[in-house]
Structures are given as structure tokens and as C-alpha cells.
Scaffold this motif. Structure first.
Motif: not given
Length: 113
Positions: A68-75
Motif C-alpha cells: 500500500s502507499r500513502d501519497n501524502a507521506k510519499n511512503t
């Protein structure tokens, strides 16, 4: 650069979550992926997630791992469950841009009782 974390020693059947955070200057990522390299073996692709959110997994981890990814955290994350001794490896994250790729430094996952 990419900073991978979350590796460690876990018992068979246990869970572990890996994280890979990108520094602020890395943008326009096409795909984010996790790879692993076990001792004496070649590096293999474990899971990828595209910018559109599509995912793909190597057969050996399907149903057990989730990327999965968290775009806001670029993670990007790799949630691993039902771990097996054969999952033992150094895990690397990778961000693919149009004309360049970034690799994380690797984090060791050891599955053992």
C-alpha cells in the motif's frame, strides 16, 4: 533517497510491516515496489503498486502480503502476514520514475523460531 525500515526477527506465522519513506525531492513516481534477496539467491520482485493503485505480487506471497502507499507521506508499505522461513531475506524498496529509479538501503527480515 529512500529509507526502508521495519525489518527484524519474527516467528513463523507472525506479521511484520515494512515502510519505505522517500525524501521530499522525489516526485512523479510511476511505480513503487518491494524486492527481496535471500542468501545465495537473486533479487526478486515481491510486490508493486502503480500510481493508479494497481497491485501485483509474486505468487509465493499472494494472499499473505499487501502493498500500500500513502501519497501524502510519499511512503510505501508492505504488510506481511503468515510469514514463513523462506521469506527470510533482505527487503528493498524501489521507486520507478520516468527516467530514473531509486532504491532503498534494504532491511533484513528473519523468520525463525
Amino acid at each position: 533517497q529512500l529509507q526502508a525500515s521495519g525489518g527484524g526477527l519474527v516467528q513463523p506465522g507472525g506479521p511484520l510491516r515494512l515502510s519505505c519513506a522517500a525524501s521530499g525531492h522525489i516526485f512523479s513516481v510511476n511505480t513503487r515496489g518491494w524486492y527481496r534477496q535471500a542468501p545465495g539467491k537473486q533479487r526478486e520482485l515481491v510486490a508493486v503498486i502503480t500510481s493508479g493503485g494497481r497491485t501485483n505480487y509474486v505468487d509465493s506471497v499472494k494472499g499473505r502480503f499487501a502493498i500500500s502507499r500513502d501519497n501524502a507521506k510519499n511512503t510505501v508499505y508492505l504488510q506481511m502476514t503468515s510469514l514463513k522461513p523462506e521469506d527470510t531475506a533482505v527487503y528493498y524498496c524501489k521507486y520507478d520514475l520516468v527516467d530514473y529509479a531509486y532504491w532503498g538501503q534494504g532491511t533484513l527480515v528473519t523468520v525463525s523460531s
